[in-house]
Design a protein around this motif. Structure first.
Motif, PDB file in Angstrom:
ATOM      1  N   THR A 190      42.822  44.746  41.290  1.00 14.25           N
ATOM      2  CA  THR A 190      41.977  45.798  41.850  1.00 14.25           C
ATOM      3  C   THR A 190      42.853  47.003  42.194  1.00 14.25           C
ATOM      4  O   THR A 190      44.080  46.898  42.263  1.00 14.25           O
ATOM      5  CB  THR A 190      41.266  45.306  43.122  1.00 14.25           C
ATOM      6  OG1 THR A 190      42.258  44.908  44.084  1.00 14.25           O
ATOM      7  CG2 THR A 190      40.362  44.115  42.808  1.00 14.25           C
ATOM      8  N   CYS A 206      36.037  52.128  45.066  1.00 13.48           N
ATOM      9  CA  CYS A 206      35.262  51.359  44.091  1.00 13.48           C
ATOM     10  C   CYS A 206      34.556  52.296  43.117  1.00 13.48           C
ATOM     11  O   CYS A 206      33.867  53.233  43.528  1.00 13.48           O
ATOM     12  CB  CYS A 206      34.238  50.485  44.823  1.00 13.48           C
ATOM     13  SG  CYS A 206      33.070  49.641  43.733  1.00 13.48           S
ATOM     14  N   GLU A 214      38.266  49.394  46.824  1.00 14.87           N
ATOM     15  CA  GLU A 214      38.048  48.347  45.837  1.00 14.87           C
ATOM     16  C   GLU A 214      38.988  47.163  46.085  1.00 14.87           C
ATOM     17  O   GLU A 214      40.126  47.139  45.638  1.00 14.87           O
ATOM     18  CB  GLU A 214      38.263  48.874  44.418  1.00 14.87           C
ATOM     19  CG  GLU A 214      37.861  47.858  43.350  1.00 14.87           C
ATOM     20  CD  GLU A 214      38.355  48.222  41.968  1.00 14.87           C
ATOM     21  OE1 GLU A 214      37.525  48.643  41.154  1.00 14.87           O
ATOM     22  OE2 GLU A 214      39.578  48.093  41.714  1.00 14.87           O
ATOM     23  N   THR A 216      39.099  42.696  45.964  1.00 10.92           N
ATOM     24  CA  THR A 216      38.514  41.641  45.134  1.00 10.92           C
ATOM     25  C   THR A 216      37.114  41.283  45.608  1.00 10.92           C
ATOM     26  O   THR A 216      36.160  41.225  44.816  1.00 10.92           O
ATOM     27  CB  THR A 216      39.406  40.380  45.159  1.00 10.92           C
ATOM     28  OG1 THR A 216      40.687  40.706  44.624  1.00 10.92           O
ATOM     29  CG2 THR A 216      38.784  39.254  44.344  1.00 10.92           C
ATOM     30  N   ILE A 219      34.483  44.397  45.005  1.00 10.15           N
ATOM     31  CA  ILE A 219      34.028  44.699  43.644  1.00 10.15           C
ATOM     32  C   ILE A 219      33.210  43.562  43.047  1.00 10.15           C
ATOM     33  O   ILE A 219      32.281  43.784  42.259  1.00 10.15           O
ATOM     34  CB  ILE A 219      35.232  45.041  42.736  1.00 10.15           C
ATOM     35  CG1 ILE A 219      34.752  45.607  41.399  1.00 10.15           C
ATOM     36  CG2 ILE A 219      36.114  43.827  42.515  1.00 10.15           C
ATOM     37  CD1 ILE A 219      34.039  46.918  41.489  1.00 10.15           C
ATOM     38  N   TRP A 279      33.196  41.955  36.638  1.00 11.34           N
ATOM     39  CA  TRP A 279      34.552  42.499  36.451  1.00 11.34           C
ATOM     40  C   TRP A 279      34.666  43.242  35.123  1.00 11.34           C
ATOM     41  O   TRP A 279      35.291  44.303  35.048  1.00 11.34           O
ATOM     42  CB  TRP A 279      35.569  41.381  36.533  1.00 11.34           C
ATOM     43  CG  TRP A 279      36.994  41.821  36.349  1.00 11.34           C
ATOM     44  CD1 TRP A 279      37.797  41.614  35.269  1.00 11.34           C
ATOM     45  CD2 TRP A 279      37.785  42.574  37.280  1.00 11.34           C
ATOM     46  NE1 TRP A 279      39.034  42.160  35.459  1.00 11.34           N
ATOM     47  CE2 TRP A 279      39.060  42.766  36.691  1.00 11.34           C
ATOM     48  CE3 TRP A 279      37.547  43.093  38.552  1.00 11.34           C
ATOM     49  CZ2 TRP A 279      40.081  43.447  37.333  1.00 11.34           C
ATOM     50  CZ3 TRP A 279      38.564  43.787  39.192  1.00 11.34           C
ATOM     51  CH2 TRP A 279      39.814  43.965  38.591  1.00 11.34           C
ATOM     52  N   ARG A 282      33.092  46.544  35.416  1.00 14.96           N
ATOM     53  CA  ARG A 282      33.989  47.440  36.149  1.00 14.96           C
ATOM     54  C   ARG A 282      35.041  48.024  35.218  1.00 14.96           C
ATOM     55  O   ARG A 282      35.354  49.218  35.261  1.00 14.96           O
ATOM     56  CB  ARG A 282      34.621  46.652  37.294  1.00 14.96           C
ATOM     57  CG  ARG A 282      35.716  47.395  38.065  1.00 14.96           C
ATOM     58  CD  ARG A 282      37.105  46.996  37.589  1.00 14.96           C
ATOM     59  NE  ARG A 282      38.161  47.489  38.470  1.00 14.96           N
ATOM     60  CZ  ARG A 282      39.430  47.505  38.159  1.00 14.96           C
ATOM     61  NH1 ARG A 282      39.837  47.058  36.952  1.00 14.96           N
ATOM     62  NH2 ARG A 282      40.339  47.959  39.009  1.00 14.96           N
TER      63      ARG A 282
END
Length: 331
Positions: A190, A206, A214, A216, A219, A279, A282
């Protein structure tokens, strides 16, 4: 490794090479080691990756020769060793004459290493006197036959302890399972984690909500985007949703939900896929400047887990229409 007790200096250098390989580094290129090596080599039952240390492998392979000397005493090589080292009238834990040098003395010396680690010799190789004569049994295995993996498991248990356990599911690709394993420990890349390790970034906010740092847990669980995806996934599964704050909360809830082991495993697999897909979304946002909506991520989770369960889990008769309605329908 199976004939000589490797010097600690050599083992340290080899372990260093393994660490570099795992994290994608080299002598010229340094990379971040996200999880301590002690946790990586720890047994899976203890929450590690189960890679194992080279020291434990070396010891276990050498002890196998001691087992073979006793259990295969009628073979030519065993008779030669017994004669040369005059083992006929010695105790069961006597394997070599100290005054002699050579490969066998190196192997026999591994008994001292077992003693240092608090593992009695008779727990590994024990003599039994029966009606058919003398037989030898390994006390650390169910069938009484020595296995390298059994002793290695004991050695790893003695040397490495990881408090938090992790459930490995065969339907889940190893890459995904390793990511979830790291995420549960808060050890993924992150922006806040990278920044704390000296990586200069334009922002640590984030990218999905643009309001919080951000981390773990943020997010993957706390962010509005993550909450929306998780809510729709749990609605699809017809599972009550509670307020999650950490990745650990999500995995713990899934692994303890309900009374049916198969449904628990299925829900946990879906949670793994959900966290992985969040993830990936992201990363698409950061590296490809592509924003995936929550409904798209939900569809990805559904199709991904369907393929995993059908092909990796051997459920060839799994029907997409039934799966799309309720993932537990086929159980």
């Amino acid at each position: 490794m199976s004939l000589f007790a490797a010097p600690n200096g050599v083992l340290d250098k080899l372990e260093k090479i393994r660490r570099r390989f795992l994290w994608g580094g080299s002598e010229e290129k340094k990379t971040i080691h996200w999880v301590s090596w002690e946790k990586v080599i720890a047994d899976k039952d203890k929450g590690g990756l189960g890679v194992g240390s080279l020291k434990s492998i070396n010891i276990s392979l050498l002890v196998k020769w001691l087992w073979r000397l006793r259990s295969e005493s009628s073979t030519l090589w065993a008779k030669v060793i017994t004669g040369v080292h005059k083992l006929h009238d010695k105790g069961d834990d006597y394997y070599s004459m100290k005054s002699m040098t050579g490969v066998w003395n190196n192997i026999a010396g591994i008994k001292r290493e077992l003693e240092k680690r608090g593992i009695p010799h008779e727990n590994i190789i024990k003599k039994h006197q029966g009606g058919n004569g003398i037989s030898w049994r390994c006390e650390i295995t169910r069938d009484g036959k020595y296995k390298v993996s059994a002793l290695r498991h004991i050695l790893e248990d003695n040397g490495h302890v990881v408090i938090d356990s992790f459930i490995w599911i065969k339907e889940i690709p190893l890459k995904v399972s390793c990511f979830i394993w790291r995420a549960k420990q808060g050890r993924i890349s992150t922006t806040t984690a990278l920044s704390s390790r000296g990586i200069n970034l334009p922002t640590t906010t984030c990218c999905q909500c643009n309001s919080m740092e951000e981390t773990t847990d943020h997010i993957l669980v706390q962010c509005v985007f993550a909450k929306t995806v998780t809510e729709w996934i749990f609605n699809w599964c017809n599972v009550p949703l509670i307020s999650f704050q950490t990745v650990h909360d999500v995995l713990d809830y899934a692994s303890n939900w309900g009374t049916c082991p198969k449904k628990k495993k299925r829900l946990l697999s879906i949670c793994y896929a959900t966290l992985w897909s969040i993830w990936k979304a992201r990363n698409e946002r950061i590296f490809a400047n592509k924003r995936l909506c929550a409904t798209k991520v939900v569809d990805i989770v559904k199709s991904t887990t369907f393929l995993w369960v059908k092909h990796r889990g051997g459920k060839r008769g799994l029907n997409w229409m039934d799966w799309n309605i309720l993932p537990f329908k086929s159980l």
